[in-house]
Design a protein around this motif. Structure first.
Motif, PDB file in Angstrom:
ATOM      1  N   TRP A 491       0.645  -1.327   0.459  1.00 46.76           N
ATOM      2  CA  TRP A 491      -0.648   0.406   0.495  1.00 46.76           C
ATOM      3  C   TRP A 491       0.864   1.515   0.031  1.00 46.76           C
ATOM      4  O   TRP A 491       0.753   1.888  -0.682  1.00 46.76           O
ATOM      5  N   MET A 492       2.515   1.481   0.871  1.00 47.69           N
ATOM      6  CA  MET A 492       2.999   2.331   1.420  1.00 47.69           C
ATOM      7  C   MET A 492       3.518   2.767  -0.200  1.00 47.69           C
ATOM      8  O   MET A 492       3.748   3.324  -1.068  1.00 47.69           O
ATOM      9  N   GLY A 493       4.206   1.672  -1.187  1.00 45.70           N
ATOM     10  CA  GLY A 493       4.815   2.036  -2.406  1.00 45.70           C
ATOM     11  C   GLY A 493       4.055   2.474  -3.194  1.00 45.70           C
ATOM     12  O   GLY A 493       3.890   3.345  -3.964  1.00 45.70           O
ATOM     13  N   GLN A 494       2.769   1.725  -3.793  1.00 40.97           N
ATOM     14  CA  GLN A 494       1.570   2.379  -4.873  1.00 40.97           C
ATOM     15  C   GLN A 494       1.025   3.745  -4.312  1.00 40.97           C
ATOM     16  O   GLN A 494       1.180   4.474  -5.137  1.00 40.97           O
ATOM     17  N   ARG A 495       0.758   3.713  -3.218  1.00 37.04           N
ATOM     18  CA  ARG A 495       0.563   5.620  -2.739  1.00 37.04           C
ATOM     19  C   ARG A 495       1.405   6.576  -2.736  1.00 37.04           C
ATOM     20  O   ARG A 495       0.633   7.284  -3.235  1.00 37.04           O
ATOM     21  N   SER A 496       2.771   6.191  -2.577  1.00 36.72           N
ATOM     22  CA  SER A 496       3.992   7.530  -2.598  1.00 36.72           C
ATOM     23  C   SER A 496       4.051   7.377  -4.285  1.00 36.72           C
ATOM     24  O   SER A 496       3.809   8.433  -4.199  1.00 36.72           O
ATOM     25  N   ARG A 497       4.281   6.121  -4.805  1.00 40.40           N
ATOM     26  CA  ARG A 497       3.989   7.202  -6.067  1.00 40.40           C
ATOM     27  C   ARG A 497       2.805   7.629  -6.837  1.00 40.40           C
ATOM     28  O   ARG A 497       3.214   8.016  -7.585  1.00 40.40           O
ATOM     29  N   TRP A 498       1.727   7.724  -6.321  1.00 44.87           N
ATOM     30  CA  TRP A 498       0.243   8.209  -6.366  1.00 44.87           C
ATOM     31  C   TRP A 498       0.808   9.621  -6.225  1.00 44.87           C
ATOM     32  O   TRP A 498       0.379  10.756  -7.029  1.00 44.87           O
ATOM     33  N   PHE A 499       1.376   9.922  -4.801  1.00 46.50           N
ATOM     34  CA  PHE A 499       0.898  11.512  -4.244  1.00 46.50           C
ATOM     35  C   PHE A 499       2.304  11.647  -5.238  1.00 46.50           C
ATOM     36  O   PHE A 499       2.309  13.342  -5.501  1.00 46.50           O
ATOM     37  N   LYS A 500       3.291  11.316  -5.948  1.00 47.84           N
ATOM     38  CA  LYS A 500       4.365  11.567  -6.332  1.00 47.84           C
ATOM     39  C   LYS A 500       4.035  11.849  -7.985  1.00 47.84           C
ATOM     40  O   LYS A 500       4.395  13.051  -8.495  1.00 47.84           O
ATOM     41  N   GLY A 501       3.121  11.453  -7.954  1.00 44.88           N
ATOM     42  CA  GLY A 501       2.601  12.464  -9.593  1.00 44.88           C
ATOM     43  C   GLY A 501       1.180  13.398  -9.923  1.00 44.88           C
ATOM     44  O   GLY A 501       1.632  14.209 -10.062  1.00 44.88           O
ATOM     45  N   TRP A 502       0.811  13.287  -8.346  1.00 42.22           N
ATOM     46  CA  TRP A 502      -0.363  14.196  -8.519  1.00 42.22           C
ATOM     47  C   TRP A 502       1.185  15.249  -8.167  1.00 42.22           C
ATOM     48  O   TRP A 502       0.524  16.836  -8.323  1.00 42.22           O
ATOM     49  N   LEU A 627      10.473  12.506  -4.546  1.00 37.58           N
ATOM     50  CA  LEU A 627      10.488  13.473  -6.396  1.00 37.58           C
ATOM     51  C   LEU A 627      12.157  14.430  -6.418  1.00 37.58           C
ATOM     52  O   LEU A 627      11.663  14.282  -7.739  1.00 37.58           O
ATOM     53  N   ARG A 628      12.634  14.239  -5.378  1.00 36.51           N
ATOM     54  CA  ARG A 628      13.943  15.138  -5.066  1.00 36.51           C
ATOM     55  C   ARG A 628      14.914  13.875  -5.602  1.00 36.51           C
ATOM     56  O   ARG A 628      15.881  14.262  -6.695  1.00 36.51           O
ATOM     57  N   SER A 629      14.382  12.957  -5.187  1.00 43.78           N
ATOM     58  CA  SER A 629      16.028  11.801  -5.228  1.00 43.78           C
ATOM     59  C   SER A 629      15.391  10.639  -6.670  1.00 43.78           C
ATOM     60  O   SER A 629      16.513  10.239  -7.609  1.00 43.78           O
ATOM     61  N   ARG A 630      14.067  10.292  -7.190  1.00 41.94           N
ATOM     62  CA  ARG A 630      13.487   9.700  -7.909  1.00 41.94           C
ATOM     63  C   ARG A 630      12.487  10.096  -8.883  1.00 41.94           C
ATOM     64  O   ARG A 630      11.646   9.300  -8.423  1.00 41.94           O
ATOM     65  N   PRO A 631      12.394  11.074  -9.129  1.00 45.68           N
ATOM     66  CA  PRO A 631      10.986  11.803  -9.556  1.00 45.68           C
ATOM     67  C   PRO A 631      10.707  11.001 -10.271  1.00 45.68           C
ATOM     68  O   PRO A 631       9.311  10.862 -10.652  1.00 45.68           O
ATOM     69  N   PHE A 632      10.710   9.786 -11.057  1.00 45.45           N
ATOM     70  CA  PHE A 632      10.081   9.078 -12.550  1.00 45.45           C
ATOM     71  C   PHE A 632       9.993   7.827 -11.919  1.00 45.45           C
ATOM     72  O   PHE A 632      10.616   6.884 -12.600  1.00 45.45           O
ATOM     73  N   PHE A 633      10.508   7.437 -10.969  1.00 44.22           N
ATOM     74  CA  PHE A 633      11.134   5.879 -10.646  1.00 44.22           C
ATOM     75  C   PHE A 633       9.544   5.460 -10.364  1.00 44.22           C
ATOM     76  O   PHE A 633       8.566   6.229  -9.153  1.00 44.22           O
ATOM     77  N   TRP A 634       9.616   4.238 -11.232  1.00 52.78           N
ATOM     78  CA  TRP A 634       7.268   3.499 -11.350  1.00 52.78           C
ATOM     79  C   TRP A 634       7.369   2.317  -9.541  1.00 52.78           C
ATOM     80  O   TRP A 634       8.230   1.013 -10.024  1.00 52.78           O
ATOM     81  N   ASN A 635       6.983   3.012  -9.057  1.00 54.01           N
ATOM     82  CA  ASN A 635       6.844   1.674  -7.831  1.00 54.01           C
ATOM     83  C   ASN A 635       5.760   0.775  -7.833  1.00 54.01           C
ATOM     84  O   ASN A 635       4.352   0.796  -8.334  1.00 54.01           O
ATOM     85  N   LYS A 636       6.244  -0.494  -8.553  1.00 55.27           N
ATOM     86  CA  LYS A 636       5.326  -1.539  -9.202  1.00 55.27           C
ATOM     87  C   LYS A 636       4.541  -2.411  -8.314  1.00 55.27           C
ATOM     88  O   LYS A 636       4.676  -2.944  -6.662  1.00 55.27           O
ATOM     89  N   THR A 637       3.270  -2.423  -8.045  1.00 53.77           N
ATOM     90  CA  THR A 637       2.662  -2.482  -6.903  1.00 53.77           C
ATOM     91  C   THR A 637       2.053  -4.043  -7.664  1.00 53.77           C
ATOM     92  O   THR A 637       1.619  -4.577  -8.929  1.00 53.77           O
ATOM     93  N   PRO A 638       2.679  -4.989  -7.081  1.00 49.40           N
ATOM     94  CA  PRO A 638       2.241  -6.182  -7.271  1.00 49.40           C
ATOM     95  C   PRO A 638       0.860  -6.812  -7.324  1.00 49.40           C
ATOM     96  O   PRO A 638       0.530  -6.650  -6.396  1.00 49.40           O
ATOM     97  N   HIS A 639       0.406  -7.830  -8.320  1.00 49.28           N
ATOM     98  CA  HIS A 639      -0.945  -8.593  -8.516  1.00 49.28           C
ATOM     99  C   HIS A 639      -1.261 -10.089  -8.635  1.00 49.28           C
ATOM    100  O   HIS A 639       0.488 -10.953  -8.708  1.00 49.28           O
ATOM    101  N   HIS A 640      -2.082 -10.501  -8.521  1.00 51.43           N
ATOM    102  CA  HIS A 640      -2.293 -12.221  -8.076  1.00 51.43           C
ATOM    103  C   HIS A 640      -3.665 -12.015  -7.912  1.00 51.43           C
ATOM    104  O   HIS A 640      -4.181 -11.111  -8.648  1.00 51.43           O
ATOM    105  N   PRO A 641      -4.196 -13.389  -8.639  1.00 48.33           N
ATOM    106  CA  PRO A 641      -5.309 -12.909  -9.012  1.00 48.33           C
ATOM    107  C   PRO A 641      -6.556 -13.781  -8.069  1.00 48.33           C
ATOM    108  O   PRO A 641      -5.864 -13.709  -6.576  1.00 48.33           O
ATOM    109  N   SER A 642      -7.781 -12.765  -8.751  1.00 44.36           N
ATOM    110  CA  SER A 642      -8.468 -12.381  -7.109  1.00 44.36           C
ATOM    111  C   SER A 642      -8.840 -14.040  -6.722  1.00 44.36           C
ATOM    112  O   SER A 642      -8.877 -15.332  -6.947  1.00 44.36           O
ATOM    113  N   GLY A 643      -8.760 -13.777  -5.143  1.00 44.23           N
ATOM    114  CA  GLY A 643      -9.121 -14.758  -4.195  1.00 44.23           C
ATOM    115  C   GLY A 643      -7.436 -15.390  -4.052  1.00 44.23           C
ATOM    116  O   GLY A 643      -7.493 -16.378  -2.838  1.00 44.23           O
TER     117      GLY A 643
END
Length: 646
Positions: A491-502, A627-643
């Motif tokens: 969650w933290m990795g995904q949300r920090s990427r969102w905030f960086k993009g905003w 944003l200062r150190s890695r502005p374009f780094f994409w923190n990948k969110t891992p996905h798994h099949p539903s359930g």
């Protein structure tokens, strides 16, 4: 790789009869001569397919389907699952007595920008050879097969340098031949065309200057007059926070009176346009099977569906998983050459030039869209002016029961996609889009420059850019199902990427505030400041508001009841309303549109809302540092099949 004439391998059982009847001598078989003659004057496509040996009942079925979908019989045949593409064009080659090639060496193709037209409609390509004359690889159309054959009979030398190939072979060769040029253009296109809209430069000169002046002034004020500076900061922060709260309270009010989500369109049937669906994939082998199954359920004719699975070329595991699924002729795997920045918007923009659809939808790897979502979007587009460039479908989280994080995430998505965004759309305001289930008019997407490869929250950026260019966005009702992160780390990795993009998006918006007001208008300017800037400020400084509220309570408890300063009491009341009002509106917006099943999945986990907001603040501060150190780094969110989430 040298070109070789393709020897037809053993075809599937259902194909052998008509392949055998496609006589190498070049004429139609005797047993279908009457049928061909019957249709020769009225339908050359039926004549050609009959000459290749297809049965009359099959052609009648395909003709009816083509009439209903507004396509060709040949197109319906190739997407019906009745015939393999290579076997079909191999039979045409034998019928015309021309060589057939199944693969084309990309090194034999001379690259130029005009070559990309063959990605949308592959019909012919020039092949150069080192020690012999060039050849032209063509993809004959059944409707013109008789004319083609007649021309070859009248001018035998015409066929000397011709070979027959498949649309897929041309596309594969063109993708590889132009990969270097195309990826350079993808990375630079928006910056070259609309430099003011690109996040490639994090802070332009005057922004850095003003940020430095502002920070120096704040530090100086805190040193020289700390109490006055803190009071001014407190007042300004409270007002911004309160304005953001009022915006969400308005959405809650409209939601309560049922004026937020639009009613679902009553679906109508008839001829449809081509629709492109794009999914950017990176390290998604685990969900490949679920994704293909979900996309196969889309209620849209396969002959008019252009599904592009956009993968990083060095992600061999995902590509191999997709290839083993044999998804069908309307699926295409697009391999993006490795290059910086390694982001989802760069991958999508790379594939955009090959989109064949009049409309285009974006999904994520773990999405399960409603089967009729494309039809609702199309009917909404058809009933709206061309200024409506984008439609956002609601995203619904289905694993709210897995953890308290996924439960609060589920509430957050319900509040955003079934509360705030529909309210903004109804008011004609700019929409910070979600990262998936966006439906576009493809021409508008091209006009806007596609996605910004350097913005890691490309959806919000694109929604606001479309508005600045005169387009509008709306919402539809048929949903997409998703699973939320269940652990703090993900969650933290995904949300920090969102905030960086905003943050990137807000900095792009504020490069020239006066221009932004002219492009958006005063009302939309203020709304965009609240939805992006206000959200950032309230998230970053939420702990400070709690500290101010605690200090106010302490000051009032320490002072006599009849001697509490009015300023202290007023700020304490505003702070209390801001904090607890935000929690209550968040819960109201989230729980309001949910059905009983969704609420039961959440249970009592909603009580963690205050901790969730503090986590959000931590993610926002992490984004500022990143944003200062890695502005374009994409923190990948891992996905798994539903359930089957980890």
């Amino acid at each position: 790789m040298h070109l070789q004439e393709y020897p037809l391998a053993s075809p599937p059982v259902q194909e052998r009869a008509w392949l055998d009847s496609a006589s190498p001598a070049g004429g139609p078989a005797d047993d279908i001569h009457d049928f061909a003659e019957e249709h020769s004057a009225e339908d050359p496509e039926l004549t050609a397919l009959a000459a290749l040996g297809f049965s009359k009942p099959l052609l009648a079925t395909l003709a009816e389907r083509a009439r209903r979908n507004g396509t060709s019989i040949e197109n319906e045949l190739l997407h019906s699952g009745q015939v393999d593409e290579a076997a079909y064009y191999g039979a045409i080659a034998r019928f015309l007595r021309l060589p057939f090639i199944e693969t084309i060496d990309p090194a034999s193709i001379a690259d130029n920008p005009a070559l990309d037209t063959q990605l949308q409609r592959p019909n012919q390509i020039r092949i150069s050879h080192r020690h012999r004359a060039p050849q032209v690889a063509v993809v004959p159309e059944a409707v013109r097969l008789a004319d083609f054959g007649a021309a070859l009979s009248a001018m035998p030398l015409l066929g000397r340098d011709l070979v027959i190939t498949t649309p897929s072979a041309i596309r594969r060769a063109v993708w590889q031949a132009g990969a270097g040029r195309r990826v350079r253009d993808t990375v630079n296109r928006l910056f070259d065309r609309f430099p003011a809209f690109s996040a490639r430069i994090v802070l332009i000169g005057n922004q850095g200057f003003h940020a430095g002046i502002g920070l120096a002034a704040l530090i100086s004020a805190l040193i020289v007059a700390p109490l006055a500076a803190l009071l001014l900061l407190h007042v300004l922060l409270s007002l911004v926070y309160f304005a953001s709260l009022l915006l969400r309270l308005t959405a809650l009010t409209q939601q309560r009176f049922g004026t937020v989500m639009p009613p679902a369109f009553r679906l109508q049937h008839g001829p449809l346009p081509c629709y492109t669906v794009m999914v950017a994939l990176y390290r998604e082998a685990a969900v490949a099977e679920q994704l293909i199954a979900s996309l196969r359920r889309l209620d849209w004719p396969h002959s008019l569906l252009d599904i592009k699975l956009v993968c990083e070329a060095d992600d061999r595991e995902t590509i191999a998983a997709l290839k083993t699924l044999s998804a069908g002729g309307h699926f295409e795997i697009v391999e993006v050459p490795p290059s910086e920045p390694r982001t989802k918007p760069k991958a999508l923009t790379y594939a955009l030039g090959a989109a064949r659809g009049e409309f285009l939808a974006i999904y994520d790897a773990e999405d399960r869209p409603h089967p009729q979502q494309l039809r609702e979007a199309y009917q909404r587009f058809r009933a709206s002016p061309r200024e409506l460039a984008c439609l956002q479908a609601p995203l619904i989280v289905t694993n709210g029961q897995d953890s308290w994080i996924s439960a609060l995430f589920s509430l957050e998505y319900a509040a955003l996609f079934r509360g705030l965004l529909p309210m903004l759309a109804n008011a004609g305001m700019p929409l910070p889009l979600g990262g998936t289930s966006n439906h576009f008019r493809t021409e508008a997407l091209h006009a806007a420059g596609g996605w910004d490869p350097f913005n890691v929250t490309e959806d919000a950026d694109l929604g606001l850019r479309l508005y600045r260019l005169g387009y509008r966005s709306g919402v539809i009702s048929r949903q997409t199902l998703e699973d939320a992160p269940t652990t703090m780390r993900v969650w933290m990795g995904q949300r920090s990427r969102w905030f960086k993009g905003w943050l990137q998006t807000w900095l792009v918006l504020m490069r020239d505030p006066r221009r932004l007001i002219r492009e958006m208008g005063p009302a939309a300017f203020c709304i965009s400041q609240l939805t992006i800037g206000g959200m950032l400020i309230s998230s970053l400084l939420h702990p400070l508001i709690i500290v101010f509220m605690a200090l106010g309570a302490y000051s009032m408890l320490a002072a006599p009841a009849d001697d509490i300063p009015a300023s202290v009491l007023s700020l304490f009341v505003i702070d209390t309303i801001n904090v607890f009002g935000s929690y209550l509106v968040f819960l109201g917006l989230g729980l309001g549109p949910m059905i009983g099943h969704e609420r039961r999945l959440i249970g009592w986990r909603w009580t963690g809302v205050s901790l969730y907001w503090l986590m959000t603040s931590a993610a926002a501060w992490r984004a500022v540092l990143e944003l200062r150190s890695r502005p374009f780094f994409w923190n990948k969110t891992p996905h798994h099949p539903s359930g089957k989430r980890a």
